[in-house]
Design an enzyme around this catalytic site. Sequence first.
Site, mmCIF file in Angstrom:
data_model
loop_
_atom_site.group_PDB
_atom_site.id
_atom_site.type_symbol
_atom_site.label_atom_id
_atom_site.label_comp_id
_atom_site.label_asym_id
_atom_site.label_seq_id
_atom_site.Cartn_x
_atom_site.Cartn_y
_atom_site.Cartn_z
ATOM 1 N N LEU A 147 -60.976 -43.692 45.509
ATOM 2 C CA LEU A 147 -60.886 -43.073 46.839
ATOM 3 C C LEU A 147 -60.422 -41.625 46.733
ATOM 4 O O LEU A 147 -60.105 -40.994 47.739
ATOM 5 C CB LEU A 147 -59.920 -43.857 47.737
ATOM 6 C CG LEU A 147 -60.429 -45.227 48.173
ATOM 7 C CD1 LEU A 147 -59.990 -46.304 47.207
ATOM 8 C CD2 LEU A 147 -59.969 -45.563 49.581
ATOM 9 N N THR A 167 -63.052 -43.227 59.872
ATOM 10 C CA THR A 167 -61.966 -44.204 59.916
ATOM 11 C C THR A 167 -60.673 -43.489 60.284
ATOM 12 O O THR A 167 -60.453 -42.346 59.885
ATOM 13 C CB THR A 167 -61.856 -44.909 58.555
ATOM 14 O OG1 THR A 167 -63.093 -45.592 58.313
ATOM 15 C CG2 THR A 167 -60.730 -45.924 58.522
ATOM 16 N N LYS A 172 -70.746 -36.316 47.005
ATOM 17 C CA LYS A 172 -70.744 -37.773 47.201
ATOM 18 C C LYS A 172 -72.127 -38.370 46.907
ATOM 19 O O LYS A 172 -72.234 -39.494 46.424
ATOM 20 C CB LYS A 172 -70.325 -38.106 48.635
ATOM 21 C CG LYS A 172 -68.845 -37.836 48.937
ATOM 22 C CD LYS A 172 -67.951 -38.923 48.371
ATOM 23 C CE LYS A 172 -66.517 -38.785 48.870
ATOM 24 N NZ LYS A 172 -65.632 -39.832 48.345
ATOM 25 N N TYR A 221 -68.972 -31.524 49.788
ATOM 26 C CA TYR A 221 -68.576 -32.927 50.004
ATOM 27 C C TYR A 221 -69.820 -33.822 50.008
ATOM 28 O O TYR A 221 -69.906 -34.776 49.237
ATOM 29 C CB TYR A 221 -67.831 -33.021 51.331
ATOM 30 C CG TYR A 221 -67.285 -34.379 51.673
ATOM 31 C CD1 TYR A 221 -66.124 -34.871 51.060
ATOM 32 C CD2 TYR A 221 -67.897 -35.190 52.629
ATOM 33 C CE1 TYR A 221 -65.600 -36.115 51.398
ATOM 34 C CE2 TYR A 221 -67.389 -36.431 52.971
ATOM 35 C CZ TYR A 221 -66.237 -36.896 52.357
ATOM 36 O OH TYR A 221 -65.723 -38.123 52.690
HETATM 37 P P1 NAD Z 1 -57.254 -38.480 52.221
HETATM 38 O O1 NAD Z 1 -57.519 -37.022 52.068
HETATM 39 O O2 NAD Z 1 -56.136 -38.920 53.096
HETATM 40 O O3 NAD Z 1 -57.055 -39.181 50.806
HETATM 41 C C1 NAD Z 1 -57.619 -38.709 49.615
HETATM 42 C C2 NAD Z 1 -56.598 -38.887 48.501
HETATM 43 O O4 NAD Z 1 -57.194 -38.465 47.267
HETATM 44 C C3 NAD Z 1 -55.354 -38.019 48.703
HETATM 45 O O5 NAD Z 1 -54.206 -38.750 48.412
HETATM 46 C C4 NAD Z 1 -55.546 -36.884 47.709
HETATM 47 O O6 NAD Z 1 -54.338 -36.290 47.308
HETATM 48 C C5 NAD Z 1 -56.286 -37.582 46.582
HETATM 49 N N1 NAD Z 1 -57.096 -36.690 45.752
HETATM 50 C C6 NAD Z 1 -57.954 -35.732 46.149
HETATM 51 N N2 NAD Z 1 -58.544 -35.147 45.088
HETATM 52 C C7 NAD Z 1 -58.031 -35.759 43.981
HETATM 53 C C8 NAD Z 1 -58.226 -35.584 42.583
HETATM 54 N N3 NAD Z 1 -59.078 -34.671 42.110
HETATM 55 N N4 NAD Z 1 -57.526 -36.368 41.736
HETATM 56 C C9 NAD Z 1 -56.640 -37.292 42.205
HETATM 57 N N5 NAD Z 1 -56.410 -37.492 43.518
HETATM 58 C C10 NAD Z 1 -57.103 -36.733 44.397
HETATM 59 O O7 NAD Z 1 -58.646 -39.110 52.738
HETATM 60 P P2 NAD Z 1 -58.971 -40.588 53.221
HETATM 61 O O8 NAD Z 1 -59.411 -40.524 54.628
HETATM 62 O O9 NAD Z 1 -57.913 -41.522 52.827
HETATM 63 O O10 NAD Z 1 -60.285 -40.884 52.359
HETATM 64 C C11 NAD Z 1 -60.217 -41.678 51.179
HETATM 65 C C12 NAD Z 1 -61.608 -41.772 50.566
HETATM 66 O O11 NAD Z 1 -62.516 -42.369 51.484
HETATM 67 C C13 NAD Z 1 -62.216 -40.409 50.178
HETATM 68 O O12 NAD Z 1 -62.913 -40.547 48.980
HETATM 69 C C14 NAD Z 1 -63.159 -40.128 51.315
HETATM 70 O O13 NAD Z 1 -64.240 -39.309 50.903
HETATM 71 C C15 NAD Z 1 -63.632 -41.531 51.685
HETATM 72 N N6 NAD Z 1 -64.068 -41.579 53.086
HETATM 73 C C16 NAD Z 1 -63.138 -41.588 54.082
HETATM 74 C C17 NAD Z 1 -63.564 -41.583 55.395
HETATM 75 C C18 NAD Z 1 -62.579 -41.612 56.535
HETATM 76 O O14 NAD Z 1 -63.019 -41.540 57.686
HETATM 77 N N7 NAD Z 1 -61.286 -41.746 56.309
HETATM 78 C C19 NAD Z 1 -64.929 -41.567 55.693
HETATM 79 C C20 NAD Z 1 -65.837 -41.526 54.647
HETATM 80 C C21 NAD Z 1 -65.390 -41.549 53.330
#
Ligand code: NAD
Length: 336
Positions: free
Chosen positions: A71, A173, A147, A143
């Site tokens: 994630l 989400t 992805k 992004y």
């Molecule tokens: P978020 O930004 O809260 O969490 C991402 C986490 O990844 C953070 O803790 C960040 O510090 C860590 N991170 C970022 N780059 C990193 C790296 N290079 N190495 C190690 N850690 C790293 O986002 P989220 O909403 O919790 O999303 C989590 C995942 O779900 C992401 O991959 C995101 O693309 C995917 N996603 C989320 C949503 C949503 O609506 N929340 C929708 C589509 C996809």
Amino acid sequence: MLVLGGAGFVGSHLCDRLIRDGHRVTCVDNFATGSLANIQHLMQTNRFALVQSDIVKPMTFSEKFDQIYNLACPASPPAYQADPIQTIKTSVIGAINVLDLAREHEAVVFQASTSEIYGDPLHHPQHESDWGNVNPIGPRACYDEGKRCAETLFFDYNRVHGVKIRVARIFNTYGPRMAVHDGRVVSNFIVAALQNKPLTVYGAGAQTRSFCYVDDLVEGIVRLTNAPDEVTGPINLGNPEEFTVRDFAELVLGLTGSRSQIIHLPLPTDDPRQRRPDISRAAEQLGWRPTIAVEDGVRRTIAYFDGLLGKVEPAHQPDSATARRTATLRGMSSAI
Ligand code: NAD
Ligand code: UDP
């Protein structure tokens, strides 16, 4: 279990769930957008370990993992556009490192992909068979294309090396532990409403999104990762309840009892015009569908931010209907 990005919004809820299910969990995070506060409560258990590291660098671990959840990646448009080259490195080089690790550990590996695969969608609702409509050189491309390339890598590692992959396309989400300054619409609107500051609708607000509560998403992630190996995905995970951004702003105003005004700011470049998941594949292959109505999930999220921001005095004396709504909300806040 290894959770990459486990200190983020979704990742921390996933860590909670895996610990609750009795697993040992290692969380890797570089804290680009995540926070220690999201996982502080887990530091007490000896089944949880935190490693501060960047997935762009190759990873080695002495213990063996059964499941790896990737994630790690900023998800909010302002956050992923702040350092676009790091974002694409995280998605692409990060995916290679994660897949090499999964291969070495013979682990099942979950990839948090996204509805952004569909770009500005040509079909509505979005089905997994849609190939997408993405501008490869725009500000969202770091992004979206990152992805998309990660999905390609997952399926190539599966075909070439037999890695056991699970790919979910996650739709918008929301929930507790979104960062106050995350920049996404749900937290922006709730935080502004609780402070009686203007809600910033980008463009006319006619664009649509479909909002899924985080607990529902985590259930879908766990079901997918534990599904038989032939269930590779991609599988849409999201709540098909669709709102225009303008109507969503009105919903937040109603549920907070806020006196905030709605103001309009320019629509960001390449902002997708509509988005709603077709979740028939998730229903059929995982028996999954969301259970938390948007109004309930938004109430819980308001309660979270209300607790975080402290009691914010309304700018004006509320009318009786507003006062009733606010009282209900505060009563609920303490129950959660
Ligand atoms: P978020 O930004 O809260 O969490 C991402 C986490 O990844 C953070 O803790 C960040 O510090 C860590 N991170 C970022 N780059 C990193 C790296 N290079 N190495 C190690 N850690 C790293 O986002 P989220 O909403 O919790 O999303 C989590 C995942 O779900 C992401 O991959 C995101 O693309 C995917 N996603 C989320 C949503 C949503 O609506 N929340 C929708 C589509 C996809
Ligand atoms: N948006 C908005 N006001 C805000 C933040 C976002 O009107 O303060 C809009 C944004 O233009 C998009 C939708 O809300 O149309 C969802 O934006 P978000 O950043 O949450 O996620 P996206 O789906 O665009 O990645």
